[in-house]
Design a protein around this motif. Structure first.
Motif, PDB file in Angstrom:
ATOM      1  N   TYR A 224      51.575  47.289  28.832  1.00 39.70           N
ATOM      2  CA  TYR A 224      50.895  46.089  29.323  1.00 39.70           C
ATOM      3  C   TYR A 224      49.411  46.244  29.074  1.00 39.70           C
ATOM      4  O   TYR A 224      48.894  47.364  28.931  1.00 39.70           O
ATOM      5  N   TYR A 225      48.705  45.131  29.013  1.00 37.05           N
ATOM      6  CA  TYR A 225      47.250  45.164  28.916  1.00 37.05           C
ATOM      7  C   TYR A 225      46.712  43.774  29.239  1.00 37.05           C
ATOM      8  O   TYR A 225      47.448  42.777  29.238  1.00 37.05           O
ATOM      9  N   PHE A 226      45.420  43.725  29.523  1.00 35.20           N
ATOM     10  CA  PHE A 226      44.703  42.469  29.721  1.00 35.20           C
ATOM     11  C   PHE A 226      43.837  42.230  28.491  1.00 35.20           C
ATOM     12  O   PHE A 226      43.013  43.076  28.132  1.00 35.20           O
ATOM     13  N   LEU A 227      44.051  41.101  27.838  1.00 33.26           N
ATOM     14  CA  LEU A 227      43.280  40.763  26.654  1.00 33.26           C
ATOM     15  C   LEU A 227      42.030  39.999  27.070  1.00 33.26           C
ATOM     16  O   LEU A 227      42.107  38.892  27.615  1.00 33.26           O
ATOM     17  N   MET A 228      40.877  40.619  26.799  1.00 34.32           N
ATOM     18  CA  MET A 228      39.585  40.023  27.147  1.00 34.32           C
ATOM     19  C   MET A 228      38.962  39.474  25.875  1.00 34.32           C
ATOM     20  O   MET A 228      38.681  40.233  24.941  1.00 34.32           O
ATOM     21  N   ARG A 229      38.745  38.152  25.826  1.00 36.51           N
ATOM     22  CA  ARG A 229      38.181  37.545  24.614  1.00 36.51           C
ATOM     23  C   ARG A 229      36.747  38.017  24.389  1.00 36.51           C
ATOM     24  O   ARG A 229      36.393  38.441  23.297  1.00 36.51           O
ATOM     25  N   ASN A 230      35.919  37.929  25.407  1.00 37.25           N
ATOM     26  CA  ASN A 230      34.541  38.422  25.350  1.00 37.25           C
ATOM     27  C   ASN A 230      34.236  39.047  26.699  1.00 37.25           C
ATOM     28  O   ASN A 230      34.542  38.467  27.745  1.00 37.25           O
ATOM     29  N   ALA A 231      33.614  40.224  26.658  1.00 35.78           N
ATOM     30  CA  ALA A 231      33.375  40.934  27.913  1.00 35.78           C
ATOM     31  C   ALA A 231      32.129  41.792  27.800  1.00 35.78           C
ATOM     32  O   ALA A 231      31.698  42.169  26.703  1.00 35.78           O
ATOM     33  N   LYS A 232      31.565  42.072  28.949  1.00 33.38           N
ATOM     34  CA  LYS A 232      30.445  42.994  29.073  1.00 33.38           C
ATOM     35  C   LYS A 232      30.953  44.234  29.788  1.00 33.38           C
ATOM     36  O   LYS A 232      31.568  44.158  30.844  1.00 33.38           O
ATOM     37  N   PHE A 233      30.651  45.390  29.196  1.00 31.51           N
ATOM     38  CA  PHE A 233      31.207  46.645  29.672  1.00 31.51           C
ATOM     39  C   PHE A 233      30.060  47.600  29.991  1.00 31.51           C
ATOM     40  O   PHE A 233      29.238  47.905  29.121  1.00 31.51           O
ATOM     41  N   VAL A 234      30.002  48.031  31.266  1.00 34.31           N
ATOM     42  CA  VAL A 234      29.007  49.009  31.708  1.00 34.31           C
ATOM     43  C   VAL A 234      29.762  50.298  32.044  1.00 34.31           C
ATOM     44  O   VAL A 234      30.507  50.343  33.034  1.00 34.31           O
ATOM     45  N   PRO A 235      29.654  51.346  31.229  1.00 30.35           N
ATOM     46  CA  PRO A 235      30.444  52.560  31.454  1.00 30.35           C
ATOM     47  C   PRO A 235      30.211  53.137  32.836  1.00 30.35           C
ATOM     48  O   PRO A 235      29.097  53.237  33.313  1.00 30.35           O
ATOM     49  N   GLY A 236      31.334  53.490  33.471  1.00 28.11           N
ATOM     50  CA  GLY A 236      31.271  54.102  34.787  1.00 28.11           C
ATOM     51  C   GLY A 236      30.970  53.154  35.914  1.00 28.11           C
ATOM     52  O   GLY A 236      30.878  53.582  37.071  1.00 28.11           O
ATOM     53  N   GLU A 237      30.825  51.845  35.623  1.00 28.77           N
ATOM     54  CA  GLU A 237      30.495  50.906  36.686  1.00 28.77           C
ATOM     55  C   GLU A 237      31.435  49.709  36.732  1.00 28.77           C
ATOM     56  O   GLU A 237      32.116  49.490  37.732  1.00 28.77           O
ATOM     57  N   LYS A 238      31.525  48.925  35.643  1.00 27.16           N
ATOM     58  CA  LYS A 238      32.264  47.672  35.742  1.00 27.16           C
ATOM     59  C   LYS A 238      32.589  47.122  34.370  1.00 27.16           C
ATOM     60  O   LYS A 238      32.027  47.538  33.352  1.00 27.16           O
ATOM     61  N   VAL A 239      33.505  46.160  34.365  1.00 26.66           N
ATOM     62  CA  VAL A 239      33.813  45.331  33.215  1.00 26.66           C
ATOM     63  C   VAL A 239      33.800  43.893  33.706  1.00 26.66           C
ATOM     64  O   VAL A 239      34.540  43.531  34.621  1.00 26.66           O
ATOM     65  N   VAL A 240      32.939  43.060  33.101  1.00 26.57           N
ATOM     66  CA  VAL A 240      32.861  41.644  33.438  1.00 26.57           C
ATOM     67  C   VAL A 240      33.340  40.870  32.225  1.00 26.57           C
ATOM     68  O   VAL A 240      32.811  41.040  31.115  1.00 26.57           O
ATOM     69  N   THR A 241      34.323  40.011  32.402  1.00 27.99           N
ATOM     70  CA  THR A 241      34.949  39.346  31.280  1.00 27.99           C
ATOM     71  C   THR A 241      35.073  37.855  31.535  1.00 27.99           C
ATOM     72  O   THR A 241      35.063  37.400  32.693  1.00 27.99           O
ATOM     73  N   GLY A 242      35.211  37.120  30.434  1.00 31.24           N
ATOM     74  CA  GLY A 242      35.523  35.704  30.528  1.00 31.24           C
ATOM     75  C   GLY A 242      37.016  35.519  30.683  1.00 31.24           C
ATOM     76  O   GLY A 242      37.671  36.256  31.420  1.00 31.24           O
ATOM     77  N   PHE A 243      37.572  34.550  29.999  1.00 23.52           N
ATOM     78  CA  PHE A 243      38.998  34.279  30.129  1.00 23.52           C
ATOM     79  C   PHE A 243      39.809  35.501  29.699  1.00 23.52           C
ATOM     80  O   PHE A 243      39.576  36.078  28.642  1.00 23.52           O
ATOM     81  N   THR A 244      40.742  35.893  30.544  1.00 21.54           N
ATOM     82  CA  THR A 244      41.612  37.030  30.270  1.00 21.54           C
ATOM     83  C   THR A 244      42.984  36.754  30.842  1.00 21.54           C
ATOM     84  O   THR A 244      43.118  36.088  31.873  1.00 21.54           O
ATOM     85  N   ASN A 245      43.996  37.267  30.163  1.00 16.49           N
ATOM     86  CA  ASN A 245      45.359  37.140  30.678  1.00 16.49           C
ATOM     87  C   ASN A 245      46.144  38.380  30.317  1.00 16.49           C
ATOM     88  O   ASN A 245      45.764  39.164  29.430  1.00 16.49           O
TER      89      ASN A 245
END
Length: 916
Positions: A224-245
Motif C-alpha cells: 500500500y502507499y499514498f500517492l502525493m501529486r505535489n508535496a513539501k517534505f521536511v526531513p525529520g519533521e513533516k510531509v505536507v501534501t496536496g491531493f493524495t489518495n
C-alpha cells in the motif's frame, strides 16, 4: 589537449589524456584564474550566483578549486590568496576518488569519476557508479553504470547530515546547495518516501512530485502507499501534501484527502487523536477514542480521550505514562462513563455512571537500596467491567475481585537493623459490592538481637542462640460498600488498632540429628474500639454499645518444636530402568501452651419478666479488636506433621547420555494434625493431607488436598465426641477434598517467542486488574489502545519462508479443577470444571485461537471466545467473537501497524444483546 570528449553514455575515456607537462598545467591554471576572475566580477555585479540554463540533464558542475586542492597536483605559493573569497566561491574543500579512473578535461573544465566514484563536500557525500564535476558552473552529476546487457548498477547515494537519499541520478550545485533528484527513495521515522522527481531547496526542505509514502517493509513493491501529486517534505519533521489518495496493490482507492499532513519527527509531539465511528443498537451513532495527546516532556505524557453517543451517553478517559531513567516509572489512568439506556419516558429507561482508576508505579532497584515506593491500584465501580461499552476485557469481566496496594518501605542500617513500612490496601468484591480498606497499615520491626552471642565465630549452644525481636503493626481498617465509597459515611465504622510482639527464641542440636527450638512470645494489643453489653428485659434483646477510647490487653504463650530429616535410598541396580529411589521424610512435633486470660471477660444476666435469671452470658469488651481477642480457655496443643518427597533416578532414553536422569515422583506429600490436651472433648483436629507433583517433563502440574475428620456425626449431622470408627464407620471421615491439574503442551516451534512477548503486556494488565495470568478466560483487549509495540516490530522483522510449511505450530493449555464437600453428609461435588485455550498458526501470517470450558457439574459450556488474526505485513487484522452467553458480541479491527499512521484504522463491533 589530446583528450577525447566523453560520449553521452560515458563508455570510455583515454587515460593518455592525463599525460601533460608542467607548461600545460601552468597555462591551464592561468587561463582558469582569468576565467574565474571574470565570472566573479559578473557574480558580484548581479549579486547572486548564476546557473546556466542550457546545462544538459546528464551534466553536473563544480569549481576548479577542488582540482587545485588535490595532493597529486603541485601548487604554487602565489595561489594561496588571503583575500576573502567573493560570493560564488566554495566554502570548503571538495575531495573525490574512484576505483576505475579519474579523468580531467581541461577544455570542458570537467572531471570524470568512473566506477565506485565518491565525492565529499562539507557535510555532503555522494557515491555513485559515475560522477561528473563541472567546474564552470560548480555542479556535480551522479548516475548509474549501464552494462552491455542494459542492466544498471551502483545507484547513487546522496548523504547530507542525517538525511540519506537513494535516487537513480542526482544533480547538485555547490554554490546554492540545491539539487534535482530523479527516482529518489528516503526513509524517515519508519516510513519511506519514493519520488519520481525531487527538488532539494536547502538542507531542510524538499519538494517532490508524484511521490509515494508508505510504511511497508518492502518499499520497492509496497502493498500500500499514498500517492502525493505535489508535496513539501521536511526531513525529520513533516510531509505536507496536496491531493493524495491510498493505493492498495497499485490499485487506486477512493480513500483520499484534498490535503494531508504526516508528522515524521522521531521525538514525541503533541497532536490530535482521530476518533473511530460506528453505531450501536441501544445508543445510536457514536464517536469513540478521539482526543488529544500531550507530549509534555521527555519524562511525562498525557492522552485525553472521549466518547459521545447520539442518545446522550458519553465517556471520558485520561492515560499518562512517566519515567525517569534509573529512578522510577509508571502509568496512571482514569476512566469515566455516563451510560443511558433506551429513551426517556420508556419503562426500560435507565441512567448509570461507572468509573475506574488504575495506577502502577515501580522504583528502579538501583535508585535507593534503603527505601522503596511502589503502587498497583485498580479500583472503581464494582460493575465497571460488566457495563463498560468501550472495551472487552474477558479476564476481568469474569473476575469478582479488585485489589490495590500502595506501599513505602525504609530500612535503617545499623546494629540492629530497623525496617519500617507504610501501606494502603484496597480489596473489593464486585458481586457483593463490599470494599475493605486499610488507610494505612504501619509496620516496624527490629532485627534479631543475640545478647549472649560471641563477637566473633559461630553461635553454639542454648545460651548463645538466645535471640529476641520486636515487631509492631498498626491499622486503620474500613469496611464499606460501593455506594458509600469516597463519602464521609465510609469512615463511620472504621476500626483502629495496634499490636506489639516480642518473640524470644533459641535453637540447638539434640543428639546430633535432632533440631530443637523453643521460645516465648509476649504480645500487647491496643485498640480504640471496645464494646459494652447488657440485656434489655423489656425488648428482650441483647444491647451492644460501642465505646470509643484507648484500651489494651496483654497475652503471652510458650512453644517448642522438635524435628529432623530422614533419608531413605532404595538401590535397584544400574542395569535397571529405575536405578534408584530416594525418599526424604521430615517429621516434626511441636508443643504450644497459652494461658487463660479470663480476666478480660465479664458477663451479664439474661432475666425473664419475673426477674428470674435464665442464663449468664460471658463476653469480652475486645471482641471487635482488629488483631483478635484474648483467650478465654487454657490451651495446651501438641502438633504432629510429616513431610515427604519422592525422587527417582532412571536410565536416560538417550543412548549418548552417561548419567541417569532425575525424575520427581512427588514434590511433596504432607500430613498434619494436632491434639489439644486441655480440652475435655474433640481433642483431635482433622487430619490435613496435601500433595503435589509434576509429570510429562514438568508440563503437567497436579495439586491435591483432603481433610479427614476422626469424629462422627449424629443423626442431625452435628459433630459428636465419638470416633467415627467406634460409630460403625471408617477410621476417618472425608469432609472435603480438592484437586487441580494444569497442562500445557505444543508442537515443536509452537511457542512463538515474539508472540508471547506481545501477550505479556496484555496479561500484565489482566493481573493488575485482578485477572488471571493465563488466557483461559480470554485475552485482554482494549479498543482504546491499538498501538504497535516492540514485539510486533520484532515479529515483522522476521521474513516468513515462501516454501510450504507442512508442520503447523500449535499450543494448548488445559486447567481442570474439582472440589468435594462432605462436612454434614452432603456428599456433593461443589464445583467441577475443565477450562482450555489454544492457538493454531495455520500459516506464517494466519493464526486462530480461542478459550472455553465445560462445567461438568451443571453440564454446560462456559464463557467462550474465539480469535482470528491475520498479519498483513504493514497492516494487522483481527476478529474476536463471543458466540454465546450474556456478553455475546464480536469485534473486527484492521489498521496500519506503524505508529505514524495508527489512526488509519477501521473497527466494527456488535455489542451484547439487551437483557430483559
Amino acid at each position: 589537449m589530446g583528450i577525447q570528449k566523453p560520449s553521452h553514455t560515458f563508455t570510455k575515456i583515454h587515460l593518455k589524456a592525463l599525460q601533460t607537462n608542467h607548461f600545460q598545467i601552468l597555462f591551464a591554471l592561468s587561463f582558469t584564474v582569468l576565467i574565474n576572475t571574470f565570472s566573479f566580477a559578473q557574480d558580484i555585479k548581479k549579486d547572486k550566483p548564476q546557473i546556466k540554463s542550457d546545462i544538459a540533464k546528464d551534466s553536473v558542475t563544480t569549481s576548479l578549486d577542488s582540482l587545485l586542492d588535490q595532493p597529486s597536483r603541485e601548487q604554487d605559493s602565489i595561489l594561496q590568496d588571503t583575500v576573502p573569497k567573493p560570493k560564488g566561491m566554495l566554502d570548503g574543500v571538495v575531495t573525490y576518488s574512484a576505483k576505475g579512473y579519474v579523468s580531467t578535461n581541461q577544455k570542458e573544465q570537467k572531471t570524470y569519476l568512473y566506477d565506485n566514484a565518491k565525492i565529499n563536500y562539507l557535510d555532503m557525500e555522494i557515491t555513485a557508479g559515475i560522477i561528473v564535476i563541472d567546474n564552470k558552473t560548480n555542479e556535480v552529476y551522479a548516475g548509474r553504470l549501464k552494462d552491455s546487457l542494459g542492466n544498471y548498477s551502483q545507484a547513487p547515494v546522496f548523504t547530507q547530515g542525517a538525511d540519506v537519499v537513494e535516487p537513480d541520478s542526482i544533480r547538485f550545485n555547490f554554490d546554492t546547495e540545491k539539487a534535482v533528484i530523479w527516482n529518489s527513495r528516503t526513509e524517515q521515522s519508519g516510513g519511506y518516501i519514493i519520488s519520481e522527481k525531487t527538488k532539494k531547496e536547502n538542507d531542510s526542505v524538499y519538494f517532490v512530485s508524484r511521490a509515494k509514502f508508505t510504511t511497508s517493509e518492502d518499499p520497492d513493491n509496497p502493498e500500500y502507499y499514498f500517492l502525493m501529486r505535489n508535496a513539501k517534505f521536511v526531513p525529520g519533521e513533516k510531509v505536507v501534501t496536496g491531493f493524495t489518495n491510498m493505493y492498495i496493490a497499485d490499485v487506486p482507492t477512493p480513500i483520499g484527502l484534498p490535503f494531508g499532513y504526516f508528522p515524521l519527527t522521531a521525538k514525541k509531539t503533541s497532536g490530535i487523536i482521530l476518533p473511530s465511528f460506528g453505531e450501536q443498537n441501544d445508543r445510536g451513532y457514536f464517536l469513540q477514542n478521539g482526543g488529544y495527546y500531550f507530549a509534555v516532556n521527555d519524562y511525562f505524557d498525557l492522552a485525553v480521550l472521549g466518547d459521545y453517543y447520539t442518545n446522550g451517553s458519553y465517556g471520558f478517559r485520561t492515560q499518562s505514562n512517566y519515567k525517569v531513567l534509573y529512578k522510577f516509572s509508571g502509568n496512571f489512568g482514569f476512566r469515566y462513563e455516563n451510560l443511558i439506556n433506551s429513551e426517556r419516558g420508556f419503562p426500560d429507561y435507565s441512567r448509570s455512571t461507572v468509573y475506574n482508576i488504575r495506577w502502577s508505579h515501580s522504583q528502579d532497584g538501583k535508585a535507593n537500596p534503603n527505601s522503596r515506593f511502589s503502587a498497583s491500584v485498580n479500583l472503581g465501580s464494582s460493575n465497571y467491567y460488566q457495563q463498560s461499552i468501550n472495551q472487552i476485557n474477558n479476564s476481568n469481566f469474569l473476575n469478582n475481585t479488585l485489589s490495590s496496594s500502595v506501599s513505602y518501605s525504609k530500612t535503617f542500617q545499623g546494629e540492629p537493623q530497623v525496617n519500617l513500612s507504610l501501606t494502603a490496601t484496597h480489596s473489593q468484591n464486585t458481586n457483593t459490592e463490599q470494599i475493605d480498606l486499610t488507610l494505612p497499615t504501619l509496620q516496624a520491626s527490629v532485627d534479631r538481637i543475640f545478647p549472649f552471642a560471641p563477637k566473633e565465630g559461630s553461635k553454639k549452644g542454648v545460651i548463645q542462640n538466645i535471640n529476641l525481636q520486636y515487631n509492631t503493626r498498626a491499622e486503620n481498617r474500613i469496611q464499606t460498600t460501593d455506594s458509600l465509597f469516597f463519602k464521609p459515611e465510609m469512615f463511620d465504622d472504621a476500626r483502629v488498632g495496634m499490636v506489639h510482639s516480642i518473640p524470644l527464641t533459641t535453637n540447638f542440636k539434640l543428639f546430633k540429628h535432632l533440631s530443637l527450638s523453643t521460645g516465648a512470645n509476649y504480645q500487647e494489643n491496643w485498640t480504640l474500639n471496645t464494646v459494652e453489653k447488657y440485656y434489655d428485659p423489656i425488648e428482650n434483646i441483647e444491647v451492644t454499645t460501642k465505646v470509643s477510647g484507648f484500651d489494651a490487653f496483654r497475652t503471652y504463650n510458650f512453644n517448642a518444636s522438635l524435628g529432623t530429616t530422614v533419608y531413605g535410598m532404595f538401590d535397584f541396580g544400574d542395569d535397571k530402568k529405575i536405578q534408584r529411589l530416594r525418599h526424604v521424610m521430615r517429621p516434626s512435633i511441636s508443643y504450644s501452651v497459652s494461658p487463660s486470660f479470663d480476666r478480660y471477660y465479664t458477663s451479664y444476666d439474661v432475666i425473664d419478666a419475673n426477674g428470674t435469671t435464665i442464663e449468664e452470658v460471658e463476653y469480652t469488651r475486645f471482641e471487635n479488636s482488629l488483631f483478635g481477642q484474648p483467650n478465654k480457655d487454657y490451651s495446651s496443643v501438641v502438633g504432629l506433621s510429616l513431610g515427604n518427597n519422592f525422587e527417582a533416578k532412571v536410565r536416560d532414553s538417550d543412548s549418548t547420555s552417561v548419567d541417569p536422569k532425575k525424575v520427581v515422583i512427588l514434590n511433596n506429600l504432607n500430613f498434619s494434625t494436632a491434639y489439644d490436651i486441655a480440652r475435655d472433648s474433640l481433642n483431635w483436629s482433622p487430619l490435613r493431607v496435601t500433595g503435589g507433583t509434576q509429570i510429562f517433563n514438568s508440563k503437567m502440574s497436579i495439586n491435591f488436598g483432603a481433610t479427614l475428620d476422626p469424629y462422627a456425626l449424629d443423626s442431625n449431622n452435628n459433630l459428636i465426641d465419638k470416633f467415627n470408627i467406634n460409630n460403625g464407620g471408617s477410621l476417618f471421615r472425608l469432609t472435603s477434598a480438592n484437586m487441580t491439574m494444569n497442562y500445557s503442551f505444543s508442537s515443536k516451534g509452537g511457542n512463538d517467542k515474539s508472540k508471547n512477548q506481545r501477550d505479556e503486556a496484555a496479561m500484565e494488565e489482566s493481573i493488575q486488574s485482578g485477572g488471571r495470568a493465563d488466557d483461559l478466560f480470554g485475552k485482554p483487549e482494549d479498543f482504546a489502545n491499538q498501538t504497535l509495540n516492540d514485539a510486533d516490530r520484532e515479529s515483522d522483522s522476521k521474513i516468513p519462508s515462501e516454501l510450504y510449511k507442512y508442520k503447523i505450530p500449535w499450543s494448548i493449555r488445559l486447567a481442570y479443577a474439582v472440589n468435594y464437600t462432605n462436612t454434614r453428609r452432603q456428599n456433593e461435588i461443589s464445583s467441577h470444571s475443565l477450562m482450555f485455550s489454544g492457538d493454531i498458526q495455520l500459516s506464517p501470517r494466519w493464526s486462530v485461537g480461542g478459550s472455553s470450558g465445560y462445567d461438568l457439574k451443571n453440564n454446560g459450556i462456559t464463557y467462550t471466545t474465539l480469535r482470528f488474526e491475520r498479519d498483513l505485513k504493514s497492516w494487522r487484522m483481527n476478529f474476536t467473537w463471543v458466540p454465546f452467553s450474556s456478553q455475546k458480541s464480536w469485534n473486527f479491527f484492521i489498521g496500519i501497524k506503524s505508529s505514524i499512521l495508527q489512526d488509519l484504522k477501521y473497527d466494527k463491533r456488535r455489542q451484547q444483546d439487551k437483557q430483559l
